[in-house]
Design a protein around this motif. Structure first.
Motif, short mmCIF file in Angstrom:
data_model
loop_
_atom_site.label_atom_id
_atom_site.label_comp_id
_atom_site.label_asym_id
_atom_site.label_seq_id
_atom_site.Cartn_x
_atom_site.Cartn_y
_atom_site.Cartn_z
N ASP A 49 7.04 57.61 49.14
CA ASP A 49 6.96 59.07 49.01
C ASP A 49 7.65 59.55 47.74
N ALA A 50 8.76 58.90 47.39
CA ALA A 50 9.48 59.27 46.16
C ALA A 50 8.68 58.86 44.93
N ILE A 86 4.26 51.07 37.55
CA ILE A 86 3.52 52.23 37.06
C ILE A 86 2.11 52.24 37.65
N ALA A 87 1.49 51.08 37.77
CA ALA A 87 0.17 51.01 38.42
C ALA A 87 0.26 51.45 39.87
N HIS A 88 1.31 51.01 40.55
CA HIS A 88 1.54 51.40 41.95
C HIS A 88 1.71 52.93 42.05
N MET A 89 2.47 53.49 41.11
CA MET A 89 2.67 54.95 41.09
C MET A 89 1.35 55.67 40.83
N MET A 90 0.56 55.16 39.91
CA MET A 90 -0.73 55.79 39.61
C MET A 90 -1.63 55.76 40.85
N HIS A 91 -1.66 54.64 41.54
CA HIS A 91 -2.51 54.50 42.72
C HIS A 91 -2.04 55.45 43.83
N LEU A 92 -0.73 55.51 44.04
CA LEU A 92 -0.18 56.43 45.04
C LEU A 92 -0.52 57.88 44.70
N GLY A 93 -0.37 58.22 43.44
CA GLY A 93 -0.63 59.60 43.03
C GLY A 93 -2.09 59.98 43.09
N GLN A 94 -2.96 59.07 42.72
CA GLN A 94 -4.38 59.39 42.65
C GLN A 94 -5.10 59.24 43.98
N PHE A 95 -4.66 58.28 44.80
CA PHE A 95 -5.39 57.99 46.04
C PHE A 95 -4.56 58.20 47.31
N ALA A 150 11.70 58.47 40.48
CA ALA A 150 12.15 57.89 41.75
C ALA A 150 13.30 56.90 41.55
N TRP A 151 13.21 56.07 40.51
CA TRP A 151 14.29 55.11 40.26
C TRP A 151 15.62 55.85 40.09
N ALA A 152 15.65 56.88 39.29
CA ALA A 152 16.89 57.61 39.02
C ALA A 152 17.45 58.25 40.29
N ARG A 158 5.38 58.63 44.81
CA ARG A 158 4.28 59.59 44.76
C ARG A 158 4.77 60.92 44.16
N SER A 159 5.96 61.34 44.54
CA SER A 159 6.53 62.58 43.98
C SER A 159 6.78 62.43 42.49
N GLU A 160 7.20 61.24 42.06
CA GLU A 160 7.39 61.00 40.62
C GLU A 160 6.07 61.19 39.88
N TYR A 161 5.00 60.67 40.44
CA TYR A 161 3.67 60.84 39.82
C TYR A 161 3.37 62.33 39.64
N ARG A 162 3.55 63.10 40.71
CA ARG A 162 3.27 64.54 40.65
C ARG A 162 4.17 65.22 39.60
N GLU A 163 5.43 64.84 39.59
CA GLU A 163 6.38 65.42 38.64
C GLU A 163 5.99 65.08 37.20
N ARG A 164 5.55 63.85 36.98
CA ARG A 164 5.14 63.46 35.63
C ARG A 164 3.89 64.22 35.20
N ILE A 165 2.95 64.43 36.12
CA ILE A 165 1.74 65.19 35.79
C ILE A 165 2.11 66.63 35.45
#
Length: 148
Positions: free
Chosen positions: A134-135, A31-40, A117-119, A137-144
């Protein structure tokens, strides 16, 4: 700046006072990795995640701490460098603080999100399926978007 997977794991374990199981450590790191990908727009860690039965797993980390089983991961990062990047450290700290009260089962539920992304990459008959950044990062966007 991308940090070493084991350095990030060491950081989380120290912050938790060595109370994280392998499973919970994996989920918080993902989740931290996803947050970093999404934010930065860039990965937090230099490793990668695969779609395993209980959610995303970073294989190098899993094998480093698997001897602990369901018990808390002990101090097995002796020669591993500390996280020196303040942005990475902040993302790890904020993620841990948000998720520290969740059980491993609850975190598995979070990472098993049907639109995540896992699913998209999980196949119970195939091992070692990479979850592309990329998946994630897309999960981050989808969650937001889903949260609004």
């Amino acid at each position: 700046m991308t940090v070493d997977t084991l350095s990030a794991a060491k950081h989380l374990c120290e912050k938790s006072h060595w109370s994280l199981s392998n499973l919970k450590l994996q989920k918080v790191l993902y989740i931290a990795h996803m947050m970093h990908l999404g934010q930065f727009g860039m990965p937090l860690i230099n490793g990668y995640f695969e779609a395993w039965d209980y959610g995303p797993v970073e294989p190098k980390l899993y094998h480093h701490v698997k001897a602990f089983g369901r018990e808390p991961v002990g101090p097995v990062f002796g020669l591993v460098a500390d996280v020196s990047d303040p942005v990475a450290s902040d993302v790890l700290d904020r993620t841990f603080d948000r998720l520290s009260n969740m059980t491993p089962g609850q975190l598995v539920g979070v990472t098993h999100w049907e639109r995540g992304a896992w699913a998209r990459y999980y196949n119970p008959r195939v091992r070692g399926v990479l979850i592309p950044n990329d998946a994630i990062r897309s999960e981050y966007r989808e969650r937001i978007t889903h949260a609004e």
